[in-house]
Design a protein around this motif. Structure first.
Motif: not given
Lengths: 184, 184
Positions: B38-65
């Motif tokens: 986790f400690g390396s994946i989350y920051p990596a994903l963030k940095s990839l987003g900053d560089d425009g290599l990935v995009t993200s969208r938040e998904e609501q779920q019932i009963g789960k985060p």
DNA sequence: TAGGCCATGTAACCGGTTACATGATTAG
DNA sequence: CTAATCATGTAACCGGTTACATGGCCTA
């Protein structure tokens, strides 16, 4: 497995210098399943000395720099045995080649073929160096380990040679479908 | 192979969350030849987003985060392909078991036998989990990689089972001679 | 004369792990 | 009631690498 324990392991089978340990561990027969560089070996040796696990004496040489020959102490031997008594950490294997193979469908066929060629060459080199290096180590277990290495690498090599066609066949097949996936 | 590239590799085969990537990469089918936490994946994903290599969208779920689903962009795909084009780093293999095997002569027979038992169990587990996990990945290359893994691990396992006697035979034989070595 | 080998050592840096914070839900 | 699973994220820490400093000898 940290560098200190690794040094103890090498020294347990005979006296050695930092330079020699590095060679054995990152180019020699040990290099197929462990690794360490100068920058970690020299400090490790120093710290082992401070703890009384190894001793060292300086040796003059003609035409060459002085060498510091390290010997393991009884305390060091006990420490090493202790480290081996607790269950070994699991094997750790990393392979960029397998990551590429996994993604083969998304990669052009030529690129996959090239990667396979390189992997074959690499495995053949590895096997050849096992044969060459095993004679340089005076440990009885070295032969057993060398045979194990030859067996595993050999079977992997055989698999790749016999089944590379299957991988090359699927290479690139995912490239067309990519747009669909992206659109989702 | 850094964590960023690893994330791109996973995302290249379909959208995913950080949580899922970690699972795949350190418990799932990828875990046999790569790893990340986790400690390396989350920051990596963030940095990839900053560089425009990935995009993200938040998904609501019932009963789960809520989950943040990442998708690779065209730029990201190109970046990933680029990374694969340059010659892959060599496989990296670390094994405490082989270090112990190498030093077998200096270790009591029981300890060696115990280590062998554990290694056999570990390899059998590993093979079993390949069989279980391969169905969870929707990549054509996964089957080829799984077969490769089964082949290599299987041949290693077979070797150990058939030749463990040889290793156990030499176990401890160096213990008596140790004093001589130390006196030198 | 350029580069490689022998040989030891240090310091800056870095990629990654470990541990923590948070919190709802579900299975045993 | 406890533990595990889902889920994201941060900060301290650490083991190790890379690169540098030093310098003589030997080989191509």
């Amino acid at each position: 497995m940290n560098v200190k324990t690794l040094c103890l392991a090498v020294l347990n089978s005979g006296n050695s210098t930092g330079y020699e340990i590095r060679k054995l561990v990152s180019e020699g027969h040990f290099s197929h399943f462990v690794d360490a560089s100068f920058g970690s070996i020299y400090p490790a040796l120093k710290s082992l000395g401070d703890d009384g696990l190894v001793t060292s004496r300086e040796e003059q040489q003609i035409g060459k720099p002085n060498r510091k020959v390290y010997s393991i102490t009884e305390l060091g031997q006990r420490e090493f045995l202790d480290a081996l008594t607790k269950p070994a950490q699991k094997d750790n294997f990393k392979s960029e080649f397998l990551l590429l193979a996994m993604c083969a469908e998304l990669i052009e066929r030529d690129l996959v073929a090239q990667a396979i060629d390189r992997q074959i060459e690499y495995l053949e080199d590895e096997i050849a160096s096992i044969d060459a290096e095993v004679r340089e180590v005076n440990m009885v277990g070295a032969d057993w380990v060398a045979d194990y290495g030859r067996t595993c690498l050999g079977s992997g090599l055989k698999y790749i040679k016999e089944n590379r066609g299957d991988l090359e066949k699927i290479a690139g097949t995912g490239l067309a479908g990519r747009q669909v996936l992206a659109a989702e």
